[in-house]
Design an enzyme around this catalytic site. Sequence first.
Site, mmCIF file in Angstrom:
data_model
loop_
_atom_site.group_PDB
_atom_site.id
_atom_site.type_symbol
_atom_site.label_atom_id
_atom_site.label_comp_id
_atom_site.label_asym_id
_atom_site.label_seq_id
_atom_site.Cartn_x
_atom_site.Cartn_y
_atom_site.Cartn_z
ATOM 1 N N GLU A 41 1.818 -8.695 -6.158
ATOM 2 C CA GLU A 41 0.193 -8.629 -5.751
ATOM 3 C C GLU A 41 -0.302 -7.304 -6.031
ATOM 4 O OE1 GLU A 41 -2.042 -9.190 -1.542
ATOM 5 O OE2 GLU A 41 -0.121 -8.859 -1.470
ATOM 6 N N LYS A 117 -7.765 -14.705 -3.327
ATOM 7 C CA LYS A 117 -6.959 -14.692 -2.248
ATOM 8 C C LYS A 117 -7.864 -15.151 -1.185
ATOM 9 C CE LYS A 117 -3.892 -11.951 0.662
ATOM 10 N NZ LYS A 117 -3.252 -10.511 1.012
ATOM 11 N N CYS A 158 0.352 -13.820 -1.093
ATOM 12 C CA CYS A 158 0.909 -13.089 -0.117
ATOM 13 C C CYS A 158 0.599 -13.744 1.372
ATOM 14 C CB CYS A 158 0.442 -11.706 -0.017
ATOM 15 S SG CYS A 158 1.423 -10.545 1.033
#
Length: 284
Positions: A41, A117, A158
């Site tokens: 990430e 995300k 994540c």
Amino acid sequence: MRVSVIQMNQGSDKAANLDQARRLVEAAIAADRPGLVSLPETWTNLGGGRDSRRAAAEILPAPGGEGGPAYEMLRGLARAHGITVHGGSIIEDGGEKLFNTTLVFGPDGAEIARYRKIHLFDITAPDGTGYRESALYGGGSDLALFEAGGIRFGCTICYDMRFPELYVALRRMGAEAILVPSNFTLQTGKDHWEALLRARAIDSQCWIIAAASYGTYEERGATRSVYGHSLVADPWGHVVAKCSDGTGWATARIDPKVTARVRAGMPLLEHREAARAWVAKAAP
């Protein structure tokens, strides 16, 4: 199909991060000949505060257009080595807001997936350190999948891993493997990282491919630590490849026969559909 997860110790110097990423990717390709490599990430920037993140951000082109240094490096690596490059995530300049965005390039260098995300990291860690990703970043709203080597891959980033419904949704859309590039804090990572990733593999009956950042970085005068331990887990929840401390990579073979065997022996998706019908009937 072999996949390699790249483990980096990036900081706030974007040029140094690009150089580190290129060296690690090329070393993994030379050693293990993977068909897909995955980066962590925000591998182009970690730390340094708002100004550093904004300076590292790139305006993403329409597919086929010319992008910034990270975009073109990822595309060039894919084309030069004839593999699929999953670019972990980079910081996208979306104007008023930044976005934490995954880019994927096929063996010909064409962009084949883009994912922002969805779940932003707004938490307080056990030591009282606050993380407010939403103060700088906007959240995505669309799921993304792509195909490589005859396998259907889903994209997450994540903190997304704490939301099993997202992984089940990707499975319903045909995912056989799900990527989870991460910067997982040391405090949460030592207790939750492997447990969550193995659980998401079991929930979705997908391979989980999680490249992560490792080590320390500076954030507005404070030193913060990220956990690393990049790994690949199979659909039964076994960890089949894992990085130790430090930078490097780990490689595993994605075997569709394992996926088929796990799903045939325990048809969770079909059982979930029955449970959904029961819940809908029982709801007031």
